[in-house]
Design a protein around this motif. Structure first.
Motif, short mmCIF file in Angstrom:
data_model
loop_
_atom_site.label_atom_id
_atom_site.label_comp_id
_atom_site.label_asym_id
_atom_site.label_seq_id
_atom_site.Cartn_x
_atom_site.Cartn_y
_atom_site.Cartn_z
N PRO A 79 0.81 -1.22 0.00
CA PRO A 79 0.00 0.00 0.00
C PRO A 79 0.85 1.28 0.00
O PRO A 79 0.50 2.25 -0.67
CB PRO A 79 -0.82 -0.12 1.30
N ILE A 80 1.95 1.26 0.74
CA ILE A 80 2.83 2.44 0.78
C ILE A 80 3.49 2.66 -0.57
O ILE A 80 3.62 3.79 -1.05
CB ILE A 80 3.87 2.28 1.90
N ILE A 81 3.90 1.56 -1.22
CA ILE A 81 4.51 1.68 -2.55
C ILE A 81 3.49 2.21 -3.56
O ILE A 81 3.81 3.09 -4.37
CB ILE A 81 5.07 0.31 -3.00
N ASN A 82 2.27 1.70 -3.50
CA ASN A 82 1.23 2.16 -4.42
C ASN A 82 0.94 3.64 -4.23
O ASN A 82 0.72 4.38 -5.20
CB ASN A 82 -0.05 1.34 -4.24
N ARG A 83 0.92 4.09 -2.98
CA ARG A 83 0.68 5.50 -2.70
C ARG A 83 1.83 6.35 -3.26
O ARG A 83 1.61 7.42 -3.82
CB ARG A 83 0.55 5.73 -1.19
N ALA A 84 3.05 5.84 -3.15
CA ALA A 84 4.21 6.56 -3.70
C ALA A 84 4.13 6.64 -5.22
O ALA A 84 4.44 7.69 -5.81
CB ALA A 84 5.50 5.86 -3.27
N ILE A 85 3.71 5.56 -5.85
CA ILE A 85 3.57 5.56 -7.31
C ILE A 85 2.54 6.60 -7.74
O ILE A 85 2.76 7.37 -8.68
CB ILE A 85 3.17 4.16 -7.81
N THR A 86 1.40 6.64 -7.03
CA THR A 86 0.35 7.61 -7.34
C THR A 86 0.86 9.04 -7.19
O THR A 86 0.58 9.90 -8.04
CB THR A 86 -0.86 7.39 -6.42
#
Length: 290
Positions: free
Chosen positions: A272-279
């Protein structure tokens, strides 16, 4: 959801000067309004004026939305039949219900076929501004595949509840949560209600930040002077961008080492943290911040 709808600027549909200036004011979307901004005596003339504006004014650099009148009035169906034939990007539907969106969907199928438009090219943005709409927002979104966003109408909603609308907005906290959650689940944009004090930039900033923290992707504006403030708040900060870039760099380094999980600054980083960073990074790139 990659289309930017940070700001959706309402423009009265009975004002030729504003219709002409709307594309150059800096909003991501402009809403040519045939409902609240137009008196009953001007409904028919405003409809024709908006139709002609769409024909002859270049709106190609913004998303072009037309707010029609409610379907339970004598003007709503006329608005859709006339305006859809000049192909706005979207129609905004006040006090929308599932049955109304299904009815409009069928109307647009017919009009698109008659005019030679691509099927489903005209999108829908329902407004949640009644207790019924709030309770059934997810069902309303899924009643038509044309729906790309939902606007929360705070003024009409609080009126329907018989409660006072305040700058602090505590009275619509639940409504904001419910709309943003439904929109996220349906993968459509959640657009927050306008901030009506056009001279209070600090209040606008705080209100936009509150909406952002609840998951809204954009905010309606009623004055061009509100656009820059909304854009500034909804953009990722330099600190957020730098942290997201560090996370993605650490992710790549972990992959090279064959690590499934890794930590950064003493904190475990998961999907989830990686996905938020990608966004965050993708939005920053779209906005030209990196």
């Amino acid at each position: 959801m990659k289309t930017l709808r940070r700001t959706m600027l309402f423009m009265p549909g009975n004002n030729p000067g504003m219709l002409q200036n709307a594309p150059i004011l800096g909003a991501d979307s402009v809403i040519l309004d045939l409902e609240d901004a137009v008196s009953l005596t001007e409904k028919d003339s405003a409809r024709i004026l908006v139709r002609e504006a769409i024909k002859f004014i270049d709106y190609s650099q913004v998303e072009l939305v037309v707010r029609v009148n409610p379907l339970d009035t004598e003007y709503g169906i006329k608005d859709i039949d006339v305006i859809a034939r000049v192909k706005p990007d979207s129609l905004m539907i006040p006090k929308a219900t599932e049955e109304q969106l299904q009815q409009i969907d069928k109307m647009l199928d017919r009009i698109e076929s008659e005019e030679g438009f691509e099927k489903s090219s005209i999108k829908l943005i329902p407004i949640v501004e009644t207790a019924y709409g709030l309770e059934n927002v997810y069902s309303i979104i899924n009643s038509s595949k044309r729906v790309v966003a939902v606007l929360l109408g705070g003024e009409d909603l609080t009126s329907d509840f018989g409660i006072k609308r305040t700058k602090e907005g505590e009275e619509i906290f639940y409504a904001r949560n419910r709309v943003s959650t439904a929109c996220r689940a349906a993968r459509v944009h959640a657009i927050d209600t306008p901030f009506t004090d056009t001279n209070d930039y600090e209040g606008l900033s705080k209100d936009t930040l509150k909406a952002k923290s609840l998951g809204f992707t954009g905010k309606a504006a009623i004055n061009p002077r509100q656009i820059d403030t909304i854009h500034s708040v909804l953009a990722p900060t330099e600190q957020e961008i730098n942290h997201a870039l560090r996370i993605l760099q650490a992710r790549d380094e972990a992959k090279e080492k064959g690590l499934g999980v890794f930590s950064l600054d003493g904190k475990m980083v998961d999907a989830p943290i990686i996905n938020r960073a990608i966004t965050t990074v993708e939005l920053a790139k779209v906005l030209g911040l990196i």
